[in-house]
Design a protein around this motif. Structure first.
Motif, PDB file in Angstrom:
ATOM      1  N   LYS A  87       3.270 -22.263 -26.932  1.00 20.27           N
ATOM      2  CA  LYS A  87       3.089 -23.034 -25.691  1.00 20.27           C
ATOM      3  C   LYS A  87       2.681 -24.438 -26.096  1.00 20.27           C
ATOM      4  O   LYS A  87       1.632 -24.637 -26.713  1.00 20.27           O
ATOM      5  N   MET A  88       3.533 -25.396 -25.753  1.00 17.95           N
ATOM      6  CA  MET A  88       3.308 -26.799 -26.102  1.00 17.95           C
ATOM      7  C   MET A  88       1.990 -27.303 -25.500  1.00 17.95           C
ATOM      8  O   MET A  88       1.477 -26.717 -24.547  1.00 17.95           O
ATOM      9  N   PRO A  89       1.466 -28.419 -26.037  1.00 16.24           N
ATOM     10  CA  PRO A  89       0.195 -28.953 -25.532  1.00 16.24           C
ATOM     11  C   PRO A  89       0.175 -29.151 -24.011  1.00 16.24           C
ATOM     12  O   PRO A  89       1.164 -29.573 -23.411  1.00 16.24           O
ATOM     13  N   PHE A  90      -0.979 -28.780 -23.438  1.00 19.56           N
ATOM     14  CA  PHE A  90      -1.194 -28.911 -21.992  1.00 19.56           C
ATOM     15  C   PHE A  90      -2.626 -29.366 -21.765  1.00 19.56           C
ATOM     16  O   PHE A  90      -3.478 -29.252 -22.656  1.00 19.56           O
ATOM     17  N   HIS A  91      -2.886 -29.896 -20.591  1.00 19.07           N
ATOM     18  CA  HIS A  91      -4.233 -30.369 -20.238  1.00 19.07           C
ATOM     19  C   HIS A  91      -4.975 -29.285 -19.462  1.00 19.07           C
ATOM     20  O   HIS A  91      -4.368 -28.583 -18.646  1.00 19.07           O
ATOM     21  N   TRP A  92      -6.288 -29.180 -19.732  1.00 16.25           N
ATOM     22  CA  TRP A  92      -7.116 -28.163 -19.076  1.00 16.25           C
ATOM     23  C   TRP A  92      -8.540 -28.695 -18.965  1.00 16.25           C
ATOM     24  O   TRP A  92      -9.019 -29.395 -19.866  1.00 16.25           O
ATOM     25  N   LEU A 112       0.461 -24.068 -14.877  1.00 13.66           N
ATOM     26  CA  LEU A 112       0.910 -25.142 -15.768  1.00 13.66           C
ATOM     27  C   LEU A 112       2.386 -25.415 -15.488  1.00 13.66           C
ATOM     28  O   LEU A 112       3.133 -24.499 -15.146  1.00 13.66           O
ATOM     29  N   GLU A 113       2.794 -26.647 -15.674  1.00 12.22           N
ATOM     30  CA  GLU A 113       4.191 -26.989 -15.439  1.00 12.22           C
ATOM     31  C   GLU A 113       5.067 -26.400 -16.541  1.00 12.22           C
ATOM     32  O   GLU A 113       4.693 -26.409 -17.710  1.00 12.22           O
ATOM     33  N   GLU A 114       6.233 -25.896 -16.124  1.00 12.04           N
ATOM     34  CA  GLU A 114       7.181 -25.394 -17.104  1.00 12.04           C
ATOM     35  C   GLU A 114       7.886 -26.588 -17.733  1.00 12.04           C
ATOM     36  O   GLU A 114       8.294 -27.512 -17.049  1.00 12.04           O
ATOM     37  N   GLU A 115       7.998 -26.560 -19.042  1.00 14.35           N
ATOM     38  CA  GLU A 115       8.630 -27.654 -19.767  1.00 14.35           C
ATOM     39  C   GLU A 115       9.940 -27.170 -20.376  1.00 14.35           C
ATOM     40  O   GLU A 115      10.166 -25.969 -20.486  1.00 14.35           O
ATOM     41  N   LEU A 116      10.750 -28.118 -20.811  1.00 17.25           N
ATOM     42  CA  LEU A 116      12.014 -27.777 -21.451  1.00 17.25           C
ATOM     43  C   LEU A 116      11.781 -26.841 -22.636  1.00 17.25           C
ATOM     44  O   LEU A 116      12.508 -25.872 -22.829  1.00 17.25           O
ATOM     45  N   SER A 117      10.711 -27.103 -23.415  1.00 17.96           N
ATOM     46  CA  SER A 117      10.415 -26.274 -24.589  1.00 17.96           C
ATOM     47  C   SER A 117      10.074 -24.828 -24.213  1.00 17.96           C
ATOM     48  O   SER A 117      10.201 -23.927 -25.028  1.00 17.96           O
ATOM     49  N   ASP A 118       9.631 -24.621 -22.959  1.00 20.73           N
ATOM     50  CA  ASP A 118       9.350 -23.251 -22.514  1.00 20.73           C
ATOM     51  C   ASP A 118      10.654 -22.482 -22.311  1.00 20.73           C
ATOM     52  O   ASP A 118      10.711 -21.271 -22.489  1.00 20.73           O
ATOM     53  N   LYS A 119      11.693 -23.205 -21.898  1.00 17.33           N
ATOM     54  CA  LYS A 119      12.982 -22.562 -21.617  1.00 17.33           C
ATOM     55  C   LYS A 119      13.896 -22.523 -22.838  1.00 17.33           C
ATOM     56  O   LYS A 119      14.726 -21.638 -22.955  1.00 17.33           O
ATOM     57  N   ALA A 120      13.764 -23.515 -23.711  1.00 17.88           N
ATOM     58  CA  ALA A 120      14.629 -23.611 -24.891  1.00 17.88           C
ATOM     59  C   ALA A 120      13.782 -23.403 -26.152  1.00 17.88           C
ATOM     60  O   ALA A 120      13.656 -24.285 -26.985  1.00 17.88           O
ATOM     61  N   PHE A 121      13.207 -22.216 -26.272  1.00 15.72           N
ATOM     62  CA  PHE A 121      12.288 -21.897 -27.366  1.00 15.72           C
ATOM     63  C   PHE A 121      13.034 -21.846 -28.693  1.00 15.72           C
ATOM     64  O   PHE A 121      14.042 -21.149 -28.822  1.00 15.72           O
TER      65      PHE A 121
END
Length: 183
Positions: free
Chosen positions: A48-53, A117-126
């Protein structure tokens, strides 16, 4: 009290010989080409790419993730040689692994629905990889880096029994907590 938002990501972070091997490669690249950005984090496979929390809710984040990861068993990965993304990124290449793909896909859905969390391109194209050089690579020197790296032998096997929650602290990524796979 002001709300402190920090940056986190989730990854498979090996310990022992595989970590040492990958770090040694990063250090060789620093020595030979002055590429050092990849040394800001331990060797890892991002799921899971970097996210803010909100930092104040870090414990709650970890508890939710621990519960989620209990449903998955350990993941065996074989690493063989190297690959690249264009003229930007060099990485150690893990062989395709259905269990890893299943875990990442489920995690992506969990992050979207439960953690909001927002879904990112990297979530779909692992595309699993263990980065050894990026960001401070220079396109005009990339062929030199690539020739150097692909000449190195690299074979490793590792059973990941946990997922690491990493946090950016003082411009480096640190493992905050390891969450067991399969309880």
């Amino acid at each position: 009290m002001a709300k402190t938002i920090s940056k986190y990501f989730l990854a498979l972070v090996p310990e022992g010989p595989l970590q040492e091997q990958a770090t040694a490669l990063k250090l060789q690249l620093k020595e030979k080409f002055n590429i050092k950005y990849a040394l800001k984090s331990p060797a890892h496979v991002t799921i899971k790419m970097p996210f803010h929390w909100n930092e104040a809710k870090e414990g709650e984040l970890a508890q939710r993730l621990e519960t989620f990861f209990e449903a998955f068993g350990p993941i065996d990965l074989e690493f063989s040689g190297f690959d690249r993304f264009g003229k930007r990124v060099l990485f150690i290449a893990p062989k395709a692994n259905p269990a890893l793909s299943t875990l990442q896909s489920a995690l992506s859905g969990f992050c979207r629905t439960t953690l909001k969390l927002e879904e990112e391109l990297s979530d779909k194209a692992f595309h699993p990889h263990m980065t050894i050089a990026f960001k401070d690579t220079k396109p005009q020197r990339f062929d030199d880096y690539w020739s150097y790296v692909k000449a190195q032998p690299f074979q490793a096997h590792y059973q990941f029994k946990d997922v690491a929650l990493l946090k950016k602290m003082e411009n480096k990524w640190e493992v905050m907590r390891r969450m067991g796979l399969g309880g």
